[in-house]
Design an enzyme around this catalytic site. Structure first.
Site, mmCIF file in Angstrom:
data_model
loop_
_atom_site.group_PDB
_atom_site.id
_atom_site.type_symbol
_atom_site.label_atom_id
_atom_site.label_comp_id
_atom_site.label_asym_id
_atom_site.label_seq_id
_atom_site.Cartn_x
_atom_site.Cartn_y
_atom_site.Cartn_z
ATOM 1 N N ASN A 149 0.802 -1.219 0.000
ATOM 2 C CA ASN A 149 0.000 0.000 0.000
ATOM 3 C C ASN A 149 0.837 1.273 0.000
ATOM 4 O O ASN A 149 0.354 2.324 -0.377
ATOM 5 C CB ASN A 149 -0.961 0.004 1.206
ATOM 6 N N CYS A 323 4.051 13.575 11.237
ATOM 7 C CA CYS A 323 2.692 13.843 11.683
ATOM 8 C C CYS A 323 1.646 13.265 10.740
ATOM 9 O O CYS A 323 0.467 13.468 10.923
ATOM 10 C CB CYS A 323 2.477 15.326 11.892
#
Ligand SMILES: *Cc1c(COP(=O)(O)O)cnc(C)c1O
Length: 512
Positions: A149, A323
């Site tokens: 992925n 993040c």
């Protein structure tokens, strides 16, 4: 918004939505109920089961509904090993698997399962030979994803399947990123267990399936206990609307598979071409040939990941940087390919989909080119070379930090200006300050940084603060910086960096 994040989730296909609506609006009925309305719901569920099975070349009774691929992966791995018994059992998987596989295997490993974690080559590929070499007499299961992925790399699962069947070893494949994108025919590919997720192929979120082969029969211990739904393998009332949407999405995916694959491959190549032509210092994270149509993952040398992501505006892509994920760590998949933290952090995954146009690809490329060029200028290409001339971040203006951008600071300072730096040259955060003195007073200051947007804001703020001050007037603590810039706890290191840089500058000034 340009949406190039289809590997994270795809928009719901309008036809799939239409298939769902009756079951959300005027129809009621538990598919397990034995009355007309229940039977109608059951018919819809079985129709969808046929559609999913058809996409895979499987039998309908081999499809077990789940809440998604996370559950399907958990059920396949824990269910197979629990049925077999952990004692004296061995499992082979790869470090680049999806978290739901990695963490399921880790859980069993903590309970005593022996595990071989395969490391991919530098292009992200796991080879047939590597898997075969890892097998032991007591290997019970091999779990390997079809398409990764993050990188889009295609593993050789079709070649592996018959070799594992010959040896009587169960084979589980996470096919979330392959289904509807690559042809899958389980009637002639002896995979035993295969996971799917609806929302990665234009179906709704919150539903998936596990293919469980009937002949020879793959046996599983259920992980959810209750009413004995799904042949006892997965209890729980079936969500008729979700399943109807999933089925329809599979029908459409099968129909569009060939044409859409070719179209997306061409668009992906165009995107890669544009970026590579305009930007040096690019690394392809993945395999140049063995890759799925819509995914392109690149690392950008000399830029910092969080800043890169923050400067892309309304371009929706995924990044391997802090993040972007709940865990705030560089991608473990890219680390497994041998990328260092910095390059793994400074990576972007573009995943194209049905709605993606070539105009969008061109716009996205331009936006990335501009962002990388700007950040490289700010960071001085991320090198530790002397800062001449200094370049400021006025061109870097995300809405949050725009207030700190002061074009007046962008002018280069003359030779002989005083320079001080903080942060290690190899570290993820670096800040340099430069000051031009007249009679011991700073008349102009400039800064240069490599780091997240908060680091850049600290540099910008300090440059303004320094002007007009003398060596004895440079009292500034990290706490002052945090108060002035409203810096949160998790970014405290950026304020410390600012304090260090000011201290270093003061030392240089008193030497001058
Ligand atoms: C998204 C994804 C999953 C998880 O699927 P969910 O249905 O969201 O739980 C598992 N494996 C791969 C490869 C994925 O991309």
């Amino acid at each position: 918004m340009i949406y190039l994040d289809h590997a994270a989730t795809t928009p719901l296909d309008p036809a799939a939505l239409q298939a769902m609506l009756p079951w959300l609006q005027d129809r009621v009925g538990n598919p397990a109920s034995d009355h007309a309305w229940g039977r109608a719901a059951r018919a819809a569920v079985e129709h969808a089961r046929n559609q999913v099975a058809t996409l895979l070349g499987a039998q309908p009774e081999e499809i077990v509904w789940t809440s998604g691929a996370t559950e399907a992966n958990n059920l396949a791995i824990k269910g197979a090993l629990e049925f077999r018994g952990l004692r004296g059992a061995h499992l082979v998987t790869a470090r680049t698997e999806h978290k739901s596989v990695v963490d399921s295997v880790r859980q069993l490993e903590s309970q005593g399962l022996r595990v071989t974690w395969l490391k991919p080559d530098a292009q992200g590929l796991i080879s047939v030979e590597q898997v075969l070499a890892a097998l032991a007499p007591d290997t019970a299961l091999v779990s390997l994803m079809w398409v990764n992925n993050e990188t889009g790399v295609i593993n050789p699962v079709e070649a592996l399947a018959p070799l594992l069947r010959e040896r009587g070893i169960l084979f589980h494949v996470d096919a979330v990123q392959a289904a509807g994108k690559l042809p899958i025919d389980l009637s002639c590919t002896p995979i035993d267990l295969l996971s799917l997720s609806a929302h990665k192929l234009y179906g709704p979120q919150g539903v998936g399936a596990l293919f469980v082969r009937k002949r020879p029969r793959a046996r599983l211990s259920p992980q959810l206990h209750g009413g004995g739904h799904e042949q006892g393998m997965r209890s729980g009332t079936l969500p008729t609307h979700q399943i109807a949407g999933f089925g329809e999405a599979c029908r459409i995916a099968a129909e569009q598979l060939a044409g859409e694959g070719a179209r997306l491959s061409a668009l992906r190549d165009r995107l890669q071409q544009r970026l590579q032509t305009a930007l040096p210092g690019l690394y392809l994270n993945g395999h140049p040939q063995s890759r799925a149509p819509g995914i392109l993952n690149l690392s950008f040398e000399g830029v910092e990941g969080e800043s890169l992501r923050a400067s892309l505006g309304d371009l929706a892509v995924s990044s391997g940087s802090a993040c972007s994920s709940a865990t705030r760590e560089p991608s473990y998949v890219l680390r497994a390919l041998g990328r260092d933290d910095e390059l793994a952090g400074a990576s972007l995954r573009f995943s194209l989909g049905r709605g993606t146009t070539s105009a969008e690809v061109d716009q996205a490329a331009q936006r990335v080119i501009d962002a990388v060029a700007t950040l490289r200028r700010i960071a001085g290409s991320g090198t530790a070379a002397p800062v001449t001339p200094p370049i400021n971040a006025h061109a870097y203006a995300t809405p949050v930090w725009a207030a700190f951008s002061n074009p007046a600071h962008a002018t280069a300072l003359p030779e002989g200006a005083i320079t001080a730096a903080a942060g290690s040259p190899a570290g993820a955060l670096r800040l340099r300050l430069q000051a031009e003195l007249q009679d011991g007073r700073i008349v102009r200051a400039a800064w240069q940084a490599y780091g997240c947007p908060v680091t850049l804001a600290v540099g910008e703020w300090l440059a303004a603060w320094l002007e007009g001050r003398r060596a004895g007037e440079l009292r500034l603590t990290a706490a002052d910086l945090r108060a002035a810039l409203e810096i949160s706890d998790d970014k405290a290191q950026c304020a410390l960096l600012g304090e260090d840089a000011v201290l270093a500058l003061e030392r240089q000034m008193s030497l001058a």
